[in-house]
Design a protein around this motif. Structure first.
Motif, PDB file in Angstrom:
ATOM      1  N   GLN A  81      18.552  -2.311 -18.867  1.00 49.65           N
ATOM      2  CA  GLN A  81      18.562  -3.779 -18.478  1.00 49.65           C
ATOM      3  C   GLN A  81      17.203  -4.187 -17.776  1.00 49.65           C
ATOM      4  O   GLN A  81      16.544  -5.111 -18.500  1.00 49.65           O
ATOM      5  CB  GLN A  81      19.488  -4.171 -17.588  1.00 49.65           C
ATOM      6  CG  GLN A  81      20.650  -4.977 -18.046  1.00 49.65           C
ATOM      7  CD  GLN A  81      21.719  -5.336 -16.985  1.00 49.65           C
ATOM      8  OE1 GLN A  81      22.604  -4.325 -16.520  1.00 49.65           O
ATOM      9  NE2 GLN A  81      21.779  -6.523 -16.977  1.00 49.65           N
ATOM     10  N   SER A  90      12.838 -11.016 -24.396  1.00 46.76           N
ATOM     11  CA  SER A  90      14.064 -11.391 -23.774  1.00 46.76           C
ATOM     12  C   SER A  90      14.083 -10.708 -22.078  1.00 46.76           C
ATOM     13  O   SER A  90      13.165 -10.225 -21.855  1.00 46.76           O
ATOM     14  CB  SER A  90      15.447 -10.423 -24.430  1.00 46.76           C
ATOM     15  OG  SER A  90      15.509 -10.764 -25.785  1.00 46.76           O
ATOM     16  N   SER A  91      15.056 -11.606 -21.402  1.00 46.43           N
ATOM     17  CA  SER A  91      15.108 -11.237 -19.822  1.00 46.43           C
ATOM     18  C   SER A  91      15.956 -10.097 -19.778  1.00 46.43           C
ATOM     19  O   SER A  91      16.952 -10.051 -20.426  1.00 46.43           O
ATOM     20  CB  SER A  91      15.069 -12.471 -19.162  1.00 46.43           C
ATOM     21  OG  SER A  91      16.146 -12.415 -18.475  1.00 46.43           O
ATOM     22  N   HIS A  93      18.320 -10.626 -17.727  1.00 47.06           N
ATOM     23  CA  HIS A  93      19.516 -11.345 -17.533  1.00 47.06           C
ATOM     24  C   HIS A  93      20.109 -11.936 -18.928  1.00 47.06           C
ATOM     25  O   HIS A  93      21.117 -12.851 -18.758  1.00 47.06           O
ATOM     26  CB  HIS A  93      19.286 -12.603 -16.569  1.00 47.06           C
ATOM     27  CG  HIS A  93      18.752 -12.053 -15.137  1.00 47.06           C
ATOM     28  ND1 HIS A  93      19.685 -11.286 -14.251  1.00 47.06           N
ATOM     29  CD2 HIS A  93      17.781 -12.152 -14.622  1.00 47.06           C
ATOM     30  CE1 HIS A  93      19.009 -10.914 -13.293  1.00 47.06           C
ATOM     31  NE2 HIS A  93      17.962 -11.375 -13.483  1.00 47.06           N
ATOM     32  N   ASP A  94      19.338 -11.726 -19.953  1.00 46.38           N
ATOM     33  CA  ASP A  94      19.969 -12.090 -20.916  1.00 46.38           C
ATOM     34  C   ASP A  94      21.258 -10.971 -21.563  1.00 46.38           C
ATOM     35  O   ASP A  94      21.912 -11.103 -22.540  1.00 46.38           O
ATOM     36  CB  ASP A  94      18.957 -11.832 -22.403  1.00 46.38           C
ATOM     37  CG  ASP A  94      17.837 -13.132 -22.420  1.00 46.38           C
ATOM     38  OD1 ASP A  94      18.491 -14.192 -21.625  1.00 46.38           O
ATOM     39  OD2 ASP A  94      16.868 -12.809 -22.802  1.00 46.38           O
ATOM     40  N   VAL A  95      21.400  -9.957 -20.787  1.00 41.85           N
ATOM     41  CA  VAL A  95      22.309  -8.898 -20.971  1.00 41.85           C
ATOM     42  C   VAL A  95      23.241  -8.640 -20.014  1.00 41.85           C
ATOM     43  O   VAL A  95      22.456  -8.656 -18.735  1.00 41.85           O
ATOM     44  CB  VAL A  95      21.667  -7.741 -21.707  1.00 41.85           C
ATOM     45  CG1 VAL A  95      22.601  -6.573 -21.481  1.00 41.85           C
ATOM     46  CG2 VAL A  95      21.284  -7.785 -23.087  1.00 41.85           C
ATOM     47  N   ASP A 112      25.757  -9.812 -24.433  1.00 37.79           N
ATOM     48  CA  ASP A 112      24.889 -11.073 -24.191  1.00 37.79           C
ATOM     49  C   ASP A 112      25.257 -11.765 -23.262  1.00 37.79           C
ATOM     50  O   ASP A 112      26.629 -11.992 -23.280  1.00 37.79           O
ATOM     51  CB  ASP A 112      24.477 -11.720 -25.540  1.00 37.79           C
ATOM     52  CG  ASP A 112      23.654 -10.840 -26.469  1.00 37.79           C
ATOM     53  OD1 ASP A 112      23.112  -9.685 -26.273  1.00 37.79           O
ATOM     54  OD2 ASP A 112      23.478 -11.395 -27.792  1.00 37.79           O
ATOM     55  N   THR A 113      24.586 -12.581 -22.431  1.00 43.57           N
ATOM     56  CA  THR A 113      25.086 -13.576 -21.389  1.00 43.57           C
ATOM     57  C   THR A 113      25.063 -14.826 -21.863  1.00 43.57           C
ATOM     58  O   THR A 113      25.529 -15.623 -21.249  1.00 43.57           O
ATOM     59  CB  THR A 113      24.444 -13.348 -20.076  1.00 43.57           C
ATOM     60  OG1 THR A 113      23.110 -13.645 -20.479  1.00 43.57           O
ATOM     61  CG2 THR A 113      24.671 -12.049 -19.572  1.00 43.57           C
ATOM     62  N   THR A 114      25.002 -15.190 -23.257  1.00 48.42           N
ATOM     63  CA  THR A 114      24.980 -16.262 -23.774  1.00 48.42           C
ATOM     64  C   THR A 114      25.913 -16.642 -24.637  1.00 48.42           C
ATOM     65  O   THR A 114      26.301 -15.452 -25.629  1.00 48.42           O
ATOM     66  CB  THR A 114      23.572 -16.533 -24.570  1.00 48.42           C
ATOM     67  OG1 THR A 114      22.629 -15.778 -23.703  1.00 48.42           O
ATOM     68  CG2 THR A 114      23.357 -18.158 -24.603  1.00 48.42           C
ATOM     69  N   ASN A 118      22.382 -14.042 -28.105  1.00 53.16           N
ATOM     70  CA  ASN A 118      21.113 -14.278 -27.839  1.00 53.16           C
ATOM     71  C   ASN A 118      20.105 -13.068 -28.440  1.00 53.16           C
ATOM     72  O   ASN A 118      18.910 -13.141 -28.585  1.00 53.16           O
ATOM     73  CB  ASN A 118      20.517 -14.544 -26.454  1.00 53.16           C
ATOM     74  CG  ASN A 118      20.838 -13.212 -25.406  1.00 53.16           C
ATOM     75  OD1 ASN A 118      20.751 -12.176 -25.880  1.00 53.16           O
ATOM     76  ND2 ASN A 118      21.389 -13.514 -24.308  1.00 53.16           N
ATOM     77  N   ALA A 120      19.972 -10.018 -27.573  1.00 49.55           N
ATOM     78  CA  ALA A 120      19.330  -8.700 -26.638  1.00 49.55           C
ATOM     79  C   ALA A 120      20.194  -7.550 -26.998  1.00 49.55           C
ATOM     80  O   ALA A 120      19.767  -6.492 -26.961  1.00 49.55           O
ATOM     81  CB  ALA A 120      19.204  -9.269 -25.400  1.00 49.55           C
TER      82      ALA A 120
END
Ligand SMILES: [Zn+2]
Ligand SMILES: [Zn+2]
Length: 182
Positions: A81, A90-91, A93-95, A112-114, A118, A120
């Motif tokens: 991560q 990607s960041s 925090h995208d995962v 993915d956190t979206t 997203n 990632a």
């Protein structure tokens, strides 16, 4: 002017939860890898115990947490991560990652956190050797001793940064990176 009066407070009866759909990548390890991790952890435990006796430093407690494969997968997942921005646009925090049991196996999930995804996690799934190589170099060249927020500790970890160990975490990325460059 800003209104800072509290209009209403609501206490949730159940823990606050959200539901969303996003791509997931699952990482599994086979029995010979589990054995290799367990042997390595046992080996390290002996040397740490002989050095510190019963006074194991807090930073090394992860080594003694069970099962070793959960420590290895969780630590590797964090290391990957943190290496995300070194590989794709990607960041970190995208995962997010989660270590769980599936039947009798321990597996790691990246998700993915979206809502809707997203991309990632899919990138990690597609290019795992590349992510493992970057994670390995990021963590192994970090000048901390036992893992810090640049190479191991992850703000927002759904499992409260439990069962983490810098060196145990490097076991899988090193093996993956070695087989990739061979
Ligand atoms: Zn570090
Ligand atoms: Zn975590």
């Amino acid at each position: 002017m800003e209104n800072t009066n509290v209009a209403e407070e609501v206490a949730f009866n159940l823990p606050y939860q959200i539901h969303y759909q996003a791509p997931i990548v699952k990482i599994e390890v086979n029995s010979s890898v589990i054995k290799a991790i367990t042997d390595e952890v046992n080996h390290q435990k002996v040397s740490v115990s002989s050095q510190y006796g019963d006074n194991i430093p807090h930073e090394l407690v992860g080594l003694f947490e069970k099962p070793p494969v959960a420590v290895a997968l969780h630590s590797m997942a964090h290391q990957i991560q943190l290496a995300i921005p070194l590989v794709v646009l990607s960041s970190t925090h995208d995962v997010n990652c989660l270590i769980d049991r599936e039947d009798s196996n321990i597996v790691a999930y990246f998700y993915d956190t979206t809502d809707g995804g997203n991309g990632a996690s899919e990138e990690i799934g597609k290019h795992l050797p590349l992510f493992a190589t970057k994670a390995k170099s990021l963590a192994s060249t970090c000048d901390c001793s036992y893992g810090c927020s640049k190479c191991l500790i992850q703000l927002g970890c759904p499992q409260q940064d439990e069962r983490l160990h810098k060196t145990v975490g490097l076991f899988l990325p090193e093996a993956i990176a070695a087989s990739y460059s061979a």
